[in-house]
Design an enzyme around this catalytic site. Sequence first.
Site, short mmCIF file in Angstrom:
data_model
loop_
_atom_site.label_atom_id
_atom_site.label_comp_id
_atom_site.label_asym_id
_atom_site.label_seq_id
_atom_site.Cartn_x
_atom_site.Cartn_y
_atom_site.Cartn_z
N TYR A 151 -8.66 3.90 -10.71
CA TYR A 151 -8.45 3.55 -9.46
C TYR A 151 -8.48 1.91 -9.24
O TYR A 151 -9.24 1.47 -8.59
CB TYR A 151 -9.63 4.26 -8.44
CG TYR A 151 -9.36 4.24 -6.74
CD1 TYR A 151 -8.04 4.91 -6.43
CD2 TYR A 151 -10.40 3.80 -6.02
CE1 TYR A 151 -8.15 4.95 -5.10
CE2 TYR A 151 -10.38 3.62 -4.57
CZ TYR A 151 -9.16 4.33 -4.20
OH TYR A 151 -9.17 4.69 -2.92
N ARG A 165 -12.15 4.27 6.72
CA ARG A 165 -13.25 3.20 7.18
C ARG A 165 -12.74 1.97 7.53
O ARG A 165 -12.96 0.85 6.82
CB ARG A 165 -14.35 3.05 5.88
CG ARG A 165 -15.06 4.24 5.42
CD ARG A 165 -15.90 3.85 4.21
NE ARG A 165 -15.16 3.45 3.31
CZ ARG A 165 -14.57 4.05 2.42
NH1 ARG A 165 -14.51 5.40 2.19
NH2 ARG A 165 -13.72 3.39 1.47
N ARG A 259 -1.87 15.09 0.40
CA ARG A 259 -3.00 14.23 1.20
C ARG A 259 -3.79 15.04 2.24
O ARG A 259 -4.86 14.83 2.39
CB ARG A 259 -2.26 13.14 2.06
CG ARG A 259 -1.42 12.25 1.35
CD ARG A 259 -2.34 11.65 0.07
NE ARG A 259 -1.64 10.66 -0.69
CZ ARG A 259 -1.79 9.82 -1.46
NH1 ARG A 259 -3.06 10.22 -2.11
NH2 ARG A 259 -1.30 9.08 -2.25
N LYS A 275 -4.45 17.36 -6.46
CA LYS A 275 -3.74 16.45 -7.52
C LYS A 275 -3.56 17.34 -8.66
O LYS A 275 -2.32 16.98 -9.38
CB LYS A 275 -4.73 15.37 -7.95
CG LYS A 275 -5.39 14.37 -6.85
CD LYS A 275 -4.42 13.19 -6.91
CE LYS A 275 -5.13 12.04 -5.98
NZ LYS A 275 -4.19 11.06 -5.68
N THR A 381 -2.90 4.06 -8.45
CA THR A 381 -1.81 3.63 -7.65
C THR A 381 -1.72 2.02 -7.75
O THR A 381 -2.71 1.31 -7.51
CB THR A 381 -1.92 4.00 -6.21
OG1 THR A 381 -2.20 5.38 -6.25
CG2 THR A 381 -0.62 3.70 -5.53
CA CA Z 1 -3.62 8.65 -8.64
#
Ligand code: CA
Length: 449
Positions: A151, A165, A259, A275, A381
């Site tokens: 990430y 958030r 999502r 995923k 990503t």
């Molecule tokens: Ca990913």
Amino acid sequence: MLPRQLFRLKRSMNETLDPQLESWVPSAQDPATPFPIQNLPYAVFSRTDGDAARRIGVGIGAEILDIRACADAGFFEGEALTAARACSGDTLNPLMALEPRYWRALRHRVSHLLSIAQKHLFSSLESQVFVRQKDVRLHLPVEIHNYTDFYSSIHHAMNVGKLVRPDNPLLPNYKHIPIGYHGRASSVHSGPMTIRRPFGQVKAADQEVPQFVPSRALDYEVEIGVFVGQGNELGRPVTIDRAGDHLFGFCLVNDWSARDIQTWEYQPLGPFLAKSFATTISPWIVTSEALEPFRAPFARSDEDPAPLPYLTSKENSERGVYSIQVETAIRSARMREENIDPYVVSKGSADSMYWTFAQLLTHHTSNGCNLVPGDLLASGTISGVERCSWGSLLEVTRRGQDPLELPSGERRGFLEDGDEVIMRGWCRREGARSIGFGECQGIVAPAVG
Ligand code: CA
């Protein structure tokens, strides 16, 4: 001698990277080819004209050089021959498991064979050792035992964090520790492939209980993957100064993501079925050595915490970044019918990663966890600051609220059935020959219930 001078000297000694080097293979001299002689990426292919056996090849222009056929022709000796023999099977794992000096020996010999002065060697053998890329099918090049997804784009973490958030998008650990999760290796494949829209549990905010339905929020994530070369023994971490020796080569990764399924399932243990239904990688592996000219310094803003010492080294600071550019395009079924080119949604760069691949590999093994040859580590990503560099529809359309308009007039919050997602990658720098990664491609097919 200053380290930078030494680096230049070392690099200038690697003749395979010389931007002036030319190949006698005509298509490799095309300025637009992603595969000039400076690249030499690996793939596993089979011919579409009869012999379906999988073989290991090196991309050169519009051709593939068959490594086993070259070994049979007696083109290799010494360490290059050892490496070529490791290419006699149908995956790259045996080559990856060798020490880097064998990878280098094979690359240098292949580069020499394809260079302009060596055409005479091939006079009667061309049809045996070359096959046109348009006459082959490309396969998953590696048996992937483990797949870890990180990430490491802070801009992606911020964009996603803002959706849930708004006042506190970045979690407090982010700037100190590379965040990752264990992905599913069995569903990694190379394209072009059909991705079946997954069913899953989905619960909208205004619903009391979840439903089991096809995902209505299917998305992509554009990432860069690195394949682990040599592994490490259980209990023996790889230090950051040795991490580079374990990075065999790179590919593009599409981490398909549902999502709506993710939103309901991800707490408290992270992504699971949202995923694991599919991950697509590009079929060519661009080696670390080919990427040497595109390495760049790794630096943090003074306001950010310095990485802990186990994630810090001189080499990582001086050239830890692999400067790889990526772009993602969508082509709907209607666009294909109407012959409209794929629409480029975003262009991003690995320069924007908050952690380097060496740091990701070092961190992964820092508790003693063993990596094995062919393990896949993905960047997460790749997103930059601007919307035009955001690497998922979740970010670009703000979870579908701000749909994208395609050139066909169709609108997209998330992917529809028949949509094709095409990712491309390349490296360009003044003073170096540009090289490319080819394409990472997949088409969404309807759910089957
Ligand atoms: Ca990913």
